[in-house]
Design an enzyme around this catalytic site. Sequence first.
Site, PDB file in Angstrom:
ATOM      1  N   ASP A 116       0.678  -1.068  -0.234  1.00 24.70           N
ATOM      2  CA  ASP A 116      -0.038   0.043   0.092  1.00 24.70           C
ATOM      3  C   ASP A 116       0.906   1.230   0.140  1.00 24.70           C
ATOM      4  O   ASP A 116       1.826   1.189   0.963  1.00 24.70           O
ATOM      5  CB  ASP A 116      -1.021  -0.032   1.320  1.00 24.70           C
ATOM      6  CG  ASP A 116      -2.049   0.924   1.014  1.00 24.70           C
ATOM      7  OD1 ASP A 116      -2.411   1.262  -0.019  1.00 24.70           O
ATOM      8  OD2 ASP A 116      -2.720   1.138   2.161  1.00 24.70           O
ATOM      9  N   TYR A 118       1.312   5.785  -0.426  1.00 24.64           N
ATOM     10  CA  TYR A 118       0.926   7.040   0.144  1.00 24.64           C
ATOM     11  C   TYR A 118       1.172   8.150  -0.889  1.00 24.64           C
ATOM     12  O   TYR A 118       1.690   8.886  -0.538  1.00 24.64           O
ATOM     13  CB  TYR A 118       1.818   6.972   1.369  1.00 24.64           C
ATOM     14  CG  TYR A 118       1.549   8.164   2.363  1.00 24.64           C
ATOM     15  CD1 TYR A 118       0.195   8.111   3.118  1.00 24.64           C
ATOM     16  CD2 TYR A 118       2.561   9.020   2.938  1.00 24.64           C
ATOM     17  CE1 TYR A 118      -0.114   9.148   3.909  1.00 24.64           C
ATOM     18  CE2 TYR A 118       2.178   9.844   3.988  1.00 24.64           C
ATOM     19  CZ  TYR A 118       1.053   9.960   4.434  1.00 24.64           C
ATOM     20  OH  TYR A 118       0.780  10.999   5.341  1.00 24.64           O
ATOM     21  N   ARG A 132       1.472  16.818  12.823  1.00 30.30           N
ATOM     22  CA  ARG A 132       2.436  17.605  13.266  1.00 30.30           C
ATOM     23  C   ARG A 132       1.982  19.145  12.864  1.00 30.30           C
ATOM     24  O   ARG A 132       2.497  19.693  11.971  1.00 30.30           O
ATOM     25  CB  ARG A 132       3.787  17.213  12.178  1.00 30.30           C
ATOM     26  CG  ARG A 132       4.271  15.750  12.553  1.00 30.30           C
ATOM     27  CD  ARG A 132       5.333  15.529  11.460  1.00 30.30           C
ATOM     28  NE  ARG A 132       4.842  15.453  10.319  1.00 30.30           N
ATOM     29  CZ  ARG A 132       4.578  14.560   9.558  1.00 30.30           C
ATOM     30  NH1 ARG A 132       4.183  13.652  10.064  1.00 30.30           N
ATOM     31  NH2 ARG A 132       4.340  14.832   8.220  1.00 30.30           N
ATOM     32  N   GLU A 190     -10.105   4.149   3.923  1.00 28.34           N
ATOM     33  CA  GLU A 190      -9.378   4.722   2.983  1.00 28.34           C
ATOM     34  C   GLU A 190      -9.932   4.202   1.605  1.00 28.34           C
ATOM     35  O   GLU A 190      -9.662   2.996   1.136  1.00 28.34           O
ATOM     36  CB  GLU A 190      -7.883   4.250   3.254  1.00 28.34           C
ATOM     37  CG  GLU A 190      -7.236   4.664   4.505  1.00 28.34           C
ATOM     38  CD  GLU A 190      -5.837   4.712   4.610  1.00 28.34           C
ATOM     39  OE1 GLU A 190      -5.267   4.172   3.863  1.00 28.34           O
ATOM     40  OE2 GLU A 190      -5.306   5.144   5.663  1.00 28.34           O
ATOM     41  N   GLU A 192      -9.255   3.704  -2.189  1.00 26.60           N
ATOM     42  CA  GLU A 192      -7.967   3.613  -2.877  1.00 26.60           C
ATOM     43  C   GLU A 192      -8.170   3.117  -4.364  1.00 26.60           C
ATOM     44  O   GLU A 192      -9.337   2.338  -4.533  1.00 26.60           O
ATOM     45  CB  GLU A 192      -6.777   2.905  -2.240  1.00 26.60           C
ATOM     46  CG  GLU A 192      -6.714   3.359  -0.844  1.00 26.60           C
ATOM     47  CD  GLU A 192      -5.345   2.753  -0.085  1.00 26.60           C
ATOM     48  OE1 GLU A 192      -4.596   2.371  -0.847  1.00 26.60           O
ATOM     49  OE2 GLU A 192      -5.377   2.822   1.250  1.00 26.60           O
ATOM     50  N   ASP A 224      -8.827   0.165   2.163  1.00 25.71           N
ATOM     51  CA  ASP A 224      -7.621  -0.120   3.218  1.00 25.71           C
ATOM     52  C   ASP A 224      -8.350   0.257   4.589  1.00 25.71           C
ATOM     53  O   ASP A 224      -7.946   1.299   5.088  1.00 25.71           O
ATOM     54  CB  ASP A 224      -6.382   0.410   2.929  1.00 25.71           C
ATOM     55  CG  ASP A 224      -5.300  -0.006   3.645  1.00 25.71           C
ATOM     56  OD1 ASP A 224      -5.260  -1.288   4.280  1.00 25.71           O
ATOM     57  OD2 ASP A 224      -4.412   0.756   4.028  1.00 25.71           O
ATOM     58  N   ARG A 228      -7.555   4.123  13.398  1.00 30.66           N
ATOM     59  CA  ARG A 228      -6.320   4.909  13.692  1.00 30.66           C
ATOM     60  C   ARG A 228      -5.771   4.996  15.084  1.00 30.66           C
ATOM     61  O   ARG A 228      -4.791   5.328  15.223  1.00 30.66           O
ATOM     62  CB  ARG A 228      -7.122   6.096  13.366  1.00 30.66           C
ATOM     63  CG  ARG A 228      -7.674   6.294  12.006  1.00 30.66           C
ATOM     64  CD  ARG A 228      -6.592   6.336  10.931  1.00 30.66           C
ATOM     65  NE  ARG A 228      -7.028   6.740   9.723  1.00 30.66           N
ATOM     66  CZ  ARG A 228      -6.220   6.443   8.597  1.00 30.66           C
ATOM     67  NH1 ARG A 228      -5.130   6.062   8.350  1.00 30.66           N
ATOM     68  NH2 ARG A 228      -6.779   6.770   7.323  1.00 30.66           N
ATOM     69  N   GLN A 231      -3.116   2.483  15.162  1.00 32.35           N
ATOM     70  CA  GLN A 231      -2.028   3.052  14.235  1.00 32.35           C
ATOM     71  C   GLN A 231      -1.089   3.953  14.898  1.00 32.35           C
ATOM     72  O   GLN A 231       0.057   4.084  15.019  1.00 32.35           O
ATOM     73  CB  GLN A 231      -2.580   3.561  13.173  1.00 32.35           C
ATOM     74  CG  GLN A 231      -1.567   4.019  12.040  1.00 32.35           C
ATOM     75  CD  GLN A 231      -2.240   4.513  10.690  1.00 32.35           C
ATOM     76  OE1 GLN A 231      -3.389   4.567  10.756  1.00 32.35           O
ATOM     77  NE2 GLN A 231      -1.494   4.994   9.814  1.00 32.35           N
ATOM     78  N   LYS A 244      -3.462  -2.084  10.159  1.00 29.74           N
ATOM     79  CA  LYS A 244      -3.810  -2.286   8.907  1.00 29.74           C
ATOM     80  C   LYS A 244      -4.035  -3.670   8.502  1.00 29.74           C
ATOM     81  O   LYS A 244      -4.658  -3.796   7.331  1.00 29.74           O
ATOM     82  CB  LYS A 244      -2.808  -1.567   7.914  1.00 29.74           C
ATOM     83  CG  LYS A 244      -2.498  -0.211   7.980  1.00 29.74           C
ATOM     84  CD  LYS A 244      -3.383   0.764   7.273  1.00 29.74           C
ATOM     85  CE  LYS A 244      -3.062   2.162   7.351  1.00 29.74           C
ATOM     86  NZ  LYS A 244      -3.982   3.024   6.652  1.00 29.74           N
ATOM     87  N   THR A 248      -8.590  -5.820   4.277  1.00 28.59           N
ATOM     88  CA  THR A 248      -8.473  -4.879   2.931  1.00 28.59           C
ATOM     89  C   THR A 248      -9.514  -5.326   2.071  1.00 28.59           C
ATOM     90  O   THR A 248      -9.473  -6.877   1.840  1.00 28.59           O
ATOM     91  CB  THR A 248      -7.208  -4.736   2.533  1.00 28.59           C
ATOM     92  OG1 THR A 248      -6.140  -4.477   3.335  1.00 28.59           O
ATOM     93  CG2 THR A 248      -7.122  -3.861   1.243  1.00 28.59           C
ATOM     94  N   THR A 335      -4.531   6.380   0.275  1.00 28.89           N
ATOM     95  CA  THR A 335      -5.724   7.384   0.309  1.00 28.89           C
ATOM     96  C   THR A 335      -6.000   8.175  -1.043  1.00 28.89           C
ATOM     97  O   THR A 335      -4.986   9.116  -0.982  1.00 28.89           O
ATOM     98  CB  THR A 335      -6.089   8.034   1.395  1.00 28.89           C
ATOM     99  OG1 THR A 335      -5.959   6.834   2.456  1.00 28.89           O
ATOM    100  CG2 THR A 335      -7.598   8.524   1.800  1.00 28.89           C
ATOM    101  N   GLU A 349      -9.291  12.631   7.608  1.00 30.59           N
ATOM    102  CA  GLU A 349      -9.215  13.774   7.009  1.00 30.59           C
ATOM    103  C   GLU A 349     -10.813  14.512   7.195  1.00 30.59           C
ATOM    104  O   GLU A 349     -10.749  15.902   7.522  1.00 30.59           O
ATOM    105  CB  GLU A 349      -8.888  13.792   5.606  1.00 30.59           C
ATOM    106  CG  GLU A 349      -7.399  13.235   5.205  1.00 30.59           C
ATOM    107  CD  GLU A 349      -7.038  13.104   3.787  1.00 30.59           C
ATOM    108  OE1 GLU A 349      -7.050  14.176   3.204  1.00 30.59           O
ATOM    109  OE2 GLU A 349      -7.460  12.077   3.322  1.00 30.59           O
TER     110      GLU A 349
END
Length: 403
Positions: A116, A118, A132, A190, A192, A224, A228, A231, A244, A248, A335, A349
């Site tokens: 997978d 990103y 962050r 997610e 995808e 996916d 969270r 994770q 994860k 899937t 994603t 998100e």
Amino acid sequence: MTWLEVDEDSGFGIENLPYGVFRRDGAAARVGVAIGDRVLDLAGLGEAGLVEDRGWFAADALNGFMAAGRTAWQANRARIRELLTDARHRDAVAPHLVPVADVELLRPFEVADYVDFYSSEHHATNVGRIFRPQGEPLMPNWKHLPVGYHGRAGTVQVSGTPVVRPCGQRKVAPSDAAPSYGPCLKLDIEAEVGFVAGVPSSPARPVPPRAFRDHVFGFVLVNDWSARDLQAWEAQPLGPFLSKSFATSISPWVVPIEALEAARVPSPAQDPAPLPYLRTDEPWGLDLRLEILINGQPVSRPGFDGMYWTPPQQLAHATVNGASLRTGDLFASGTVSGPTREERGCLLELTWNGAEPLELPDGTKRTFLEDGDTVTIRASAPGANGATIDLGEVTGTIRPAHC
């Protein structure tokens, strides 16, 4: 263009012809092709001598046919188009058309490995801003290589398979002194797009972007599922593991590369220029329109054409160290997200990690998924001759945890 009556808006016309595996009335699984609201039974056509079949189609997975290579793929697609457009074949072919409503669609291929990526800059930037907020959204390596992780092939399942809420270690509050064990409290999706390898590659021989069509059989939709809270705790410093690996989901139809040629568009400009092994000499963005629904209600419509890293670049990077391809290797995009809130491809998100609850059209709200929620991801693309190419859908319903 076909003697079979097909709804022009179905997305499963003669320009699509995706492959899948189906079972009817408890009989053995076999390979078929979607056309309109029917499945064309390729095993039956093979038995009747109407298509070449070297044991490819009376099978419970596409792997044998996928391994046969591009020449066989092109010849079979051309023959199917001939059978469905030349009225002289109607009487011979019609008995091998089965209503989709009468069959069970199975996982289309045996998954060898699962990777997978990103690859959406919008998604990676949003995630960086969430976790962050005082730093740079993108990590220093992000625009130099397609970041990815190696997933778990054994838990890739076909659309419609229920998803049991996972259990594991998590901190209910970031300030907790120690983790606790229990059900995931931040279960996410997610949206995808994935591609599956057909022809293997030799060990220590990288697959350059120009060889993408020689190895890749087609595309599927991917969800996916992501835990969270698990994770956030486990991904320090090595990245996703249990968060994860529990499930899937993929769509039941594999859309051939040839069906998506008309959907190819330029991808976003890449700055800095990628290293030579990642450079492509043709446009490989794909004009796919995704839609995410929760309990039948649309919540987002991401576009795949904005993905920063393209499928050929993903494949090139995955093999540049000498790792060889196997038939059935699945590669997912990561994603798919766009620049606006209406184009975000996951609840992390859409709700900004739960800080901004998402209100569904029926007035209910979600931060993350609740037991009983059903998530559907579907997508379409422009096809040749003005057609629409439907990639089908991938659906899953959340079941309570077994902690």
